[in-house]
Design an enzyme around this catalytic site. Structure first.
Site, PDB file in Angstrom:
ATOM      1  N   HIS A 100       0.835  -1.194   0.000  1.00 21.44           N
ATOM      2  CA  HIS A 100       0.000   0.000   0.000  1.00 21.44           C
ATOM      3  C   HIS A 100       0.870   1.243   0.000  1.00 21.44           C
ATOM      4  O   HIS A 100       1.935   1.263   0.622  1.00 21.44           O
ATOM      5  CB  HIS A 100      -0.952   0.029   1.198  1.00 21.44           C
ATOM      6  CG  HIS A 100      -0.275  -0.170   2.513  1.00 21.44           C
ATOM      7  ND1 HIS A 100       0.164  -1.399   2.955  1.00 21.44           N
ATOM      8  CD2 HIS A 100       0.062   0.716   3.499  1.00 21.44           C
ATOM      9  CE1 HIS A 100       0.723  -1.276   4.146  1.00 21.44           C
ATOM     10  NE2 HIS A 100       0.679   0.001   4.498  1.00 21.44           N
ATOM     11  N   HIS A 102       0.949   5.192   1.095  1.00 20.62           N
ATOM     12  CA  HIS A 102       0.340   6.257   1.887  1.00 20.62           C
ATOM     13  C   HIS A 102       0.487   7.559   1.111  1.00 20.62           C
ATOM     14  O   HIS A 102       1.592   7.883   0.667  1.00 20.62           O
ATOM     15  CB  HIS A 102       1.065   6.451   3.215  1.00 20.62           C
ATOM     16  CG  HIS A 102       1.092   5.272   4.132  1.00 20.62           C
ATOM     17  ND1 HIS A 102       0.340   5.222   5.290  1.00 20.62           N
ATOM     18  CD2 HIS A 102       1.792   4.106   4.090  1.00 20.62           C
ATOM     19  CE1 HIS A 102       0.577   4.075   5.922  1.00 20.62           C
ATOM     20  NE2 HIS A 102       1.459   3.378   5.221  1.00 20.62           N
TER      21      HIS A 102
HETATM   22  P1  5GP Z   1       1.785   0.352   7.377  1.00 18.84           P
HETATM   23  O1  5GP Z   1       2.379   0.632   8.713  1.00 18.84           O
HETATM   24  O2  5GP Z   1       1.568  -1.133   7.147  1.00 18.84           O
HETATM   25  O3  5GP Z   1       2.552   1.011   6.258  1.00 18.84           O
HETATM   26  O4  5GP Z   1       0.383   1.087   7.365  1.00 18.84           O
HETATM   27  C1  5GP Z   1      -0.826   0.464   7.617  1.00 18.84           C
HETATM   28  C2  5GP Z   1      -1.877   1.544   7.712  1.00 18.84           C
HETATM   29  O5  5GP Z   1      -3.162   0.938   7.667  1.00 18.84           O
HETATM   30  C3  5GP Z   1      -1.815   2.343   9.015  1.00 18.84           C
HETATM   31  O6  5GP Z   1      -1.618   3.729   8.722  1.00 18.84           O
HETATM   32  C4  5GP Z   1      -3.171   2.084   9.667  1.00 18.84           C
HETATM   33  O7  5GP Z   1      -3.696   3.205  10.335  1.00 18.84           O
HETATM   34  C5  5GP Z   1      -4.038   1.656   8.485  1.00 18.84           C
HETATM   35  N1  5GP Z   1      -5.131   0.760   8.838  1.00 18.84           N
HETATM   36  C6  5GP Z   1      -5.041  -0.374   9.592  1.00 18.84           C
HETATM   37  N2  5GP Z   1      -6.239  -0.950   9.706  1.00 18.84           N
HETATM   38  C7  5GP Z   1      -7.126  -0.171   9.016  1.00 18.84           C
HETATM   39  C8  5GP Z   1      -8.539  -0.270   8.786  1.00 18.84           C
HETATM   40  O8  5GP Z   1      -9.230  -1.179   9.222  1.00 18.84           O
HETATM   41  N3  5GP Z   1      -9.102   0.717   8.024  1.00 18.84           N
HETATM   42  C9  5GP Z   1      -8.366   1.745   7.497  1.00 18.84           C
HETATM   43  N4  5GP Z   1      -9.023   2.652   6.766  1.00 18.84           N
HETATM   44  N5  5GP Z   1      -7.037   1.850   7.712  1.00 18.84           N
HETATM   45  C10 5GP Z   1      -6.414   0.907   8.460  1.00 18.84           C
END
Ligand code: 5GP
Length: 114
Positions: A100, A102
């Site tokens: 993903h 951001h």
């Molecule tokens: P990572 O740390 O893996 O790059 O980012 C994962 C992101 O997913 C985090 O910013 C977190 O807030 C978001 N996230 C986790 N669970 C959910 C969810 O159920 N719904 C949404 N909209 N975002 C989520």
């Protein structure tokens, strides 16, 4: 591969605030925003990590990044600027094993990140 939270979002098991969708990607607001605008963009074909893109068709990867750029424009971020972040693996703090991007904007973003 076990289903991640993003697999469940993609097939509608978990609701999100969608900001854009096409045949390649889904873009939705992060549940725990780190900036006034914080949107996640996921490809509909799952890779677990950015590292896998080295082995994916370049057209697919190109469409993903074109979509990320397009979403930032839709969000109105082009003029003032924004940041695109992809966390890859534990040292980067990747929590969800589903690739993903951001998109962060709406405030001044410090550099370098902590
Ligand atoms: P990572 O740390 O893996 O790059 O980012 C994962 C992101 O997913 C985090 O910013 C977190 O807030 C978001 N996230 C986790 N669970 C959910 C969810 O159920 N719904 C949404 N909209 N975002 C989520």
């Amino acid at each position: 591969m076990n289903d991640t939270i993003f697999d469940k979002i993609l097939d509608g098991r978990i609701p999100v605030e969608t900001v854009y969708e096409n045949e390649d990607v889904l873009a939705f607001r992060d549940i725990n925003p780190k900036a006034p605008v914080h949107v996640l963009v996921i490809p509909k074909v799952r890779s677990e990590r950015f590292a896998e893109l080295a082995h994916r068709p370049v057209e697919e990867t190109g469409r993903f990044f074109a979509a990320v750029s397009g979403v930032a424009k839709i969000l109105g971020l082009n003029d003032k600027g924004y940041r695109v972040v992809i966390n890859n693996g534990p040292d980067a703090g990747q929590e969800v094993e589903y690739l993903h991007a951001h998109i962060l904007g709406g405030r001044t973003l410090n550099w370098p990140p902590g």
